[in-house]
Design a protein around this motif. Sequence first.
Motif, PDB file in Angstrom:
ATOM      1  N   SER A 208       0.808  -1.222   0.000  1.00 19.63           N
ATOM      2  CA  SER A 208       0.000   0.000   0.000  1.00 19.63           C
ATOM      3  C   SER A 208       0.844   1.277   0.000  1.00 19.63           C
ATOM      4  O   SER A 208       0.359   2.336  -0.383  1.00 19.63           O
ATOM      5  CB  SER A 208      -0.928   0.028   1.220  1.00 19.63           C
ATOM      6  N   GLY A 209       2.096   1.179   0.452  1.00 21.42           N
ATOM      7  CA  GLY A 209       2.945   2.362   0.547  1.00 21.42           C
ATOM      8  C   GLY A 209       2.606   3.255   1.725  1.00 21.42           C
ATOM      9  O   GLY A 209       3.146   4.343   1.864  1.00 21.42           O
ATOM     10  N   ARG A 210       1.711   2.807   2.582  1.00 22.76           N
ATOM     11  CA  ARG A 210       1.298   3.580   3.755  1.00 22.76           C
ATOM     12  C   ARG A 210       2.016   3.065   4.986  1.00 22.76           C
ATOM     13  O   ARG A 210       2.623   2.002   4.961  1.00 22.76           O
ATOM     14  CB  ARG A 210      -0.214   3.470   3.938  1.00 22.76           C
ATOM     15  N   ASP A 211       1.903   3.809   6.087  1.00 22.09           N
ATOM     16  CA  ASP A 211       2.506   3.328   7.329  1.00 22.09           C
ATOM     17  C   ASP A 211       1.458   2.984   8.386  1.00 22.09           C
ATOM     18  O   ASP A 211       1.799   2.675   9.519  1.00 22.09           O
ATOM     19  CB  ASP A 211       3.517   4.333   7.880  1.00 22.09           C
ATOM     20  N   SER A 212       0.181   3.015   8.006  1.00 26.28           N
ATOM     21  CA  SER A 212      -0.882   2.665   8.946  1.00 26.28           C
ATOM     22  C   SER A 212      -1.844   1.686   8.292  1.00 26.28           C
ATOM     23  O   SER A 212      -1.867   1.537   7.067  1.00 26.28           O
ATOM     24  CB  SER A 212      -1.624   3.917   9.416  1.00 26.28           C
ATOM     25  N   PHE A 213      -2.640   1.028   9.128  1.00 28.77           N
ATOM     26  CA  PHE A 213      -3.568   0.010   8.646  1.00 28.77           C
ATOM     27  C   PHE A 213      -4.707  -0.134   9.632  1.00 28.77           C
ATOM     28  O   PHE A 213      -4.625   0.341  10.770  1.00 28.77           O
ATOM     29  CB  PHE A 213      -2.855  -1.337   8.465  1.00 28.77           C
ATOM     30  N   THR A 214      -5.759  -0.804   9.206  1.00 29.83           N
ATOM     31  CA  THR A 214      -6.888  -1.107  10.086  1.00 29.83           C
ATOM     32  C   THR A 214      -6.911  -2.616  10.343  1.00 29.83           C
ATOM     33  O   THR A 214      -6.369  -3.387   9.536  1.00 29.83           O
ATOM     34  CB  THR A 214      -8.228  -0.690   9.447  1.00 29.83           C
ATOM     35  N   PRO A 215      -7.528  -3.041  11.431  1.00 34.06           N
ATOM     36  CA  PRO A 215      -7.662  -4.477  11.669  1.00 34.06           C
ATOM     37  C   PRO A 215      -8.375  -5.185  10.513  1.00 34.06           C
ATOM     38  O   PRO A 215      -8.027  -6.314  10.158  1.00 34.06           O
ATOM     39  CB  PRO A 215      -8.477  -4.557  12.959  1.00 34.06           C
ATOM     40  N   ALA A 216      -9.352  -4.533   9.888  1.00 36.41           N
ATOM     41  CA  ALA A 216     -10.077  -5.136   8.760  1.00 36.41           C
ATOM     42  C   ALA A 216      -9.132  -5.425   7.594  1.00 36.41           C
ATOM     43  O   ALA A 216      -9.261  -6.454   6.912  1.00 36.41           O
ATOM     44  CB  ALA A 216     -11.214  -4.227   8.311  1.00 36.41           C
ATOM     45  N   GLN A 217      -8.173  -4.534   7.353  1.00 34.41           N
ATOM     46  CA  GLN A 217      -7.198  -4.763   6.287  1.00 34.41           C
ATOM     47  C   GLN A 217      -6.310  -5.965   6.605  1.00 34.41           C
ATOM     48  O   GLN A 217      -5.971  -6.745   5.714  1.00 34.41           O
ATOM     49  CB  GLN A 217      -6.333  -3.517   6.072  1.00 34.41           C
ATOM     50  N   VAL A 218      -5.939  -6.105   7.869  1.00 37.90           N
ATOM     51  CA  VAL A 218      -5.111  -7.245   8.274  1.00 37.90           C
ATOM     52  C   VAL A 218      -5.898  -8.542   8.116  1.00 37.90           C
ATOM     53  O   VAL A 218      -5.382  -9.541   7.602  1.00 37.90           O
ATOM     54  CB  VAL A 218      -4.599  -7.080   9.722  1.00 37.90           C
TER      55      VAL A 218
ATOM     56  N   GLY B 161      -9.361   2.731  15.563  1.00 38.26           N
ATOM     57  CA  GLY B 161      -9.368   1.732  14.509  1.00 38.26           C
ATOM     58  C   GLY B 161      -8.213   1.805  13.534  1.00 38.26           C
ATOM     59  O   GLY B 161      -8.223   1.155  12.501  1.00 38.26           O
ATOM     60  N   VAL B 162      -7.173   2.596  13.849  1.00 35.32           N
ATOM     61  CA  VAL B 162      -6.017   2.742  12.963  1.00 35.32           C
ATOM     62  C   VAL B 162      -4.746   2.437  13.760  1.00 35.32           C
ATOM     63  O   VAL B 162      -4.552   2.968  14.854  1.00 35.32           O
ATOM     64  CB  VAL B 162      -5.931   4.162  12.359  1.00 35.32           C
ATOM     65  N   TYR B 163      -3.884   1.598  13.185  1.00 37.83           N
ATOM     66  CA  TYR B 163      -2.675   1.131  13.874  1.00 37.83           C
ATOM     67  C   TYR B 163      -1.470   1.277  12.956  1.00 37.83           C
ATOM     68  O   TYR B 163      -1.607   1.453  11.752  1.00 37.83           O
ATOM     69  CB  TYR B 163      -2.844  -0.348  14.265  1.00 37.83           C
ATOM     70  N   ARG B 164      -0.277   1.199  13.551  1.00 35.29           N
ATOM     71  CA  ARG B 164       0.970   1.163  12.781  1.00 35.29           C
ATOM     72  C   ARG B 164       1.970   0.295  13.535  1.00 35.29           C
ATOM     73  O   ARG B 164       1.802   0.027  14.737  1.00 35.29           O
ATOM     74  CB  ARG B 164       1.531   2.560  12.561  1.00 35.29           C
TER      75      ARG B 164
END
Length: 122
Positions: free
Chosen positions: A51-61, A106-109
Amino acid sequence: MITPCKELSIREVPFDVSVSENASAFRATTVRVSKKKAYILAAIRALLARSGRDSFTPAQVVAEIKRRGTGYADATIRTMVTGHMCRNAPDNAGTTYDDLERINRGVYRLNRNGHADDRLQR
């Protein structure tokens, strides 16, 4: 910038733990959690690299791990991400590690100060 890594199947996750026949129930539980953690961290790193991002959501994981075809339940993955692997998880999370950091609702890194290993935070 997240360095891309090889995508691993569940059988390829690096996991080097020796357990004797007399291992305690606690040790056996720790081993199972460590394997889940290693797999979830590999999935998070692949997700971030793609994704090129530094954060994610549990749903994405959860979606990434489903894409890889594991047998882990969605609730198990969410609990690991939002509780056990998060350094600033609520006190009801019990044992936590410093792998992840909650940066918003809801946002993690990945925790920049942590080492994504099996060191307990509390």
